[in-house]
Write a protein that holds these residues in place. Structure first.
Motif, short mmCIF file in Angstrom:
data_model
loop_
_atom_site.label_atom_id
_atom_site.label_comp_id
_atom_site.label_asym_id
_atom_site.label_seq_id
_atom_site.Cartn_x
_atom_site.Cartn_y
_atom_site.Cartn_z
N ASP A 1 0.85 -1.19 0.00
CA ASP A 1 0.00 0.00 0.00
C ASP A 1 0.88 1.24 0.00
N VAL A 2 0.49 2.25 -0.79
CA VAL A 2 1.32 3.45 -0.93
C VAL A 2 0.54 4.70 -0.53
N ALA A 3 1.15 5.49 0.35
CA ALA A 3 0.64 6.82 0.68
C ALA A 3 1.69 7.83 0.26
N LYS A 4 1.24 8.96 -0.31
CA LYS A 4 2.16 10.02 -0.73
C LYS A 4 1.77 11.29 0.02
N ILE A 5 2.73 11.88 0.71
CA ILE A 5 2.48 13.09 1.48
C ILE A 5 3.12 14.28 0.76
N ARG A 6 2.26 15.16 0.26
CA ARG A 6 2.72 16.34 -0.47
C ARG A 6 3.08 17.43 0.54
N ILE A 7 4.37 17.61 0.73
CA ILE A 7 4.88 18.47 1.80
C ILE A 7 4.90 19.93 1.34
N ILE B 1 3.85 23.93 7.32
CA ILE B 1 3.59 22.94 8.37
C ILE B 1 4.78 22.94 9.34
N HIS B 2 4.49 22.86 10.62
CA HIS B 2 5.55 22.75 11.64
C HIS B 2 6.18 21.36 11.50
N ILE B 3 7.48 21.29 11.63
CA ILE B 3 8.18 20.02 11.42
C ILE B 3 7.70 18.93 12.37
N GLU B 4 7.31 19.30 13.58
CA GLU B 4 6.83 18.28 14.53
C GLU B 4 5.52 17.67 14.04
N ASP B 5 4.64 18.49 13.48
CA ASP B 5 3.39 17.96 12.93
C ASP B 5 3.66 17.08 11.71
N LEU B 6 4.62 17.48 10.88
CA LEU B 6 4.93 16.68 9.71
C LEU B 6 5.47 15.31 10.11
N ALA B 7 6.36 15.29 11.09
CA ALA B 7 6.90 14.01 11.57
C ALA B 7 5.80 13.13 12.13
N GLN B 8 4.90 13.72 12.90
CA GLN B 8 3.77 12.96 13.44
C GLN B 8 2.87 12.45 12.32
N MET B 9 2.74 13.21 11.25
CA MET B 9 1.88 12.80 10.13
C MET B 9 2.44 11.57 9.44
N PHE B 10 3.75 11.53 9.23
CA PHE B 10 4.36 10.34 8.61
C PHE B 10 4.15 9.12 9.51
N ALA B 11 4.34 9.29 10.80
CA ALA B 11 4.13 8.18 11.73
C ALA B 11 2.67 7.74 11.72
N PHE B 12 1.77 8.69 11.67
CA PHE B 12 0.34 8.41 11.63
C PHE B 12 -0.02 7.60 10.37
N ALA B 13 0.57 8.00 9.24
CA ALA B 13 0.30 7.30 7.98
C ALA B 13 0.77 5.85 8.04
N VAL B 14 1.93 5.63 8.66
CA VAL B 14 2.46 4.27 8.81
C VAL B 14 1.58 3.44 9.75
N GLU B 15 1.25 4.01 10.89
CA GLU B 15 0.48 3.28 11.90
C GLU B 15 -0.93 2.93 11.42
N ASN B 16 -1.47 3.77 10.53
CA ASN B 16 -2.84 3.55 10.06
C ASN B 16 -2.89 3.00 8.64
N LEU C 1 -2.20 4.11 5.70
CA LEU C 1 -2.93 4.97 4.77
C LEU C 1 -2.53 4.69 3.33
N ARG C 2 -3.48 4.97 2.42
CA ARG C 2 -3.22 4.84 0.99
C ARG C 2 -3.68 6.11 0.29
N GLY C 3 -2.99 6.45 -0.79
CA GLY C 3 -3.40 7.60 -1.56
C GLY C 3 -2.57 8.84 -1.26
N ILE C 4 -3.09 9.99 -1.71
CA ILE C 4 -2.37 11.25 -1.58
C ILE C 4 -2.91 12.05 -0.41
N TYR C 5 -2.00 12.64 0.37
CA TYR C 5 -2.37 13.52 1.49
C TYR C 5 -1.49 14.76 1.45
#
Length: 314
Positions: A161-167, A203-218, A220-224
């Motif tokens: 499964d692939v998720a892409k995070i547009r930073i 985006i604050h870097i702490e939120d971005l780091a949490q977002m990547f972890a969130f995507a892995v833990e859940n 996620l698929r698709g673009i965010y």
């Protein structure tokens, strides 16, 4: 769970590793520098060279998820040679990673979260971009991100499964664009850029780091979109930065024609307007710690924080 990260020693990668370790998740990481290889219980380095398609297959041992951040910096002058490096470093890394995963004995990898960029969206003062938009920037950034995301999507073909995070614009104290923006403000020569009306989705870097972890833990698929809920204009961002640093803004805006003359095509990094929505990731259940830019800047540069360096390396 164990996560394999490419680009783990960079600014964003280090922040993600910190979050994963706080969650008790061990990390394997790939590096092109043998000097950066460490070996601890929860942080194990492995060598790779995507330019040659080389990768240590041991990096995949006991890994269930991959975070891909690899790619040459976009913030260097866009010579033909560097533009080629920017594109090839992203596609070659993913090709090497996929080939290595296929060759390894690992059958546990369920998902990959790959970095992407809001540079895929066109320059627009009026549009509000969501992940579903079909509009794509017709310049270099649009080309790079389109090919980058297409390469990431090939992992779906091997059952990942692939998720892409547009930073967006990452606000961090020790790297990225913010220290370069803060330096002239601190030295009393700060000013908005171009018209100042261009939108900057940050985006604050702490939120971005949490977002990547969130995507892995859940899984996620698709673009965010990796942006905070409240984009601001360059005028607003510059003003809030000056307020936080308690410095005056007295100079007129830096003319767009001047930036184009100095930076050429690369000036689009400063002048392009992209107002980008964070709604989709929020609907998945992700919560931002920093929703307003003044709040984020106070965390980074506010009272009690270290002063901004007098000079910042390019």
């Amino acid at each position: 769970m164990k996560v394999l990260i490419t680009g783990a020693t960079g600014m964003i990668g280090q922040a993600i590793v910190k979050v994963l370790h706080q969650k008790g998740i061990p990390v394997n990481y790939l590096t092109t520098s043998k000097d950066k290889i460490e070996s601890t219980e929860d942080f194990q380095g492995f060598y790779w060279d995507p330019t040659k398609g080389e990768i240590d297959l041991k990096c995949f041992e006991n890994v269930q998820a991959i975070i891909n951040l690899a790619g040459a910096s976009i913030a260097k002058r866009w010579t033909p040679q560097h533009k080629k490096k920017v594109l090839n470093s992203r596609t070659n890394s993913l090709q090497t990673l996929r080939k290595g995963l296929e060759q390894s004995s690992n059958k546990e990898v369920e998902c990959m979260v790959s970095a992407s960029a809001i540079g895929i969206y066109p320059d627009s003062i009026s549009d509000y971009f969501e992940e579903s938009t079909s509009k794509v920037d017709d310049g270099f950034l649009g080309e790079v991100v389109s090919k980058w995301e297409a390469e990431a999507e090939t992992f779906e073909e091997i059952g990942v499964d692939v998720a892409k995070i547009r930073i967006g614009l990452v606000l961090a104290k020790d790297g990225g664009a913010l220290p370069k923006m803060a330096m002239p403000v601190k030295n009393f020569v700060g000013a908005p850029i171009g018209s100042g009306e261009q939108w900057q989705s940050w985006i604050h870097i702490e939120d971005l780091a949490q977002m990547f972890a969130f995507a892995v833990e859940n899984n996620l698929r698709g673009i965010y979109n990796g942006v905070a809920p409240n984009p601001v204009t360059n005028n607003k961002l510059t003003k809030e930065l000056a307020n936080t640093l308690e410095k005056p803004l007295w100079l007129p805006n830096v003319p767009a024609f001047f930036l184009k003359a100095i930076l050429g095509e690369m000036s689009t990094l400063l002048l392009a307007s992209q107002r980008v929505s964070s709604k989709k990731i929020e609907e998945e259940g992700f919560s931002f710690q920093y929703v307003n830019v003044c709040q984020a800047l106070q965390n980074i540069y506010g009272p009690g924080k270290e002063s901004v360096p007098a000079s910042v390396k390019a």
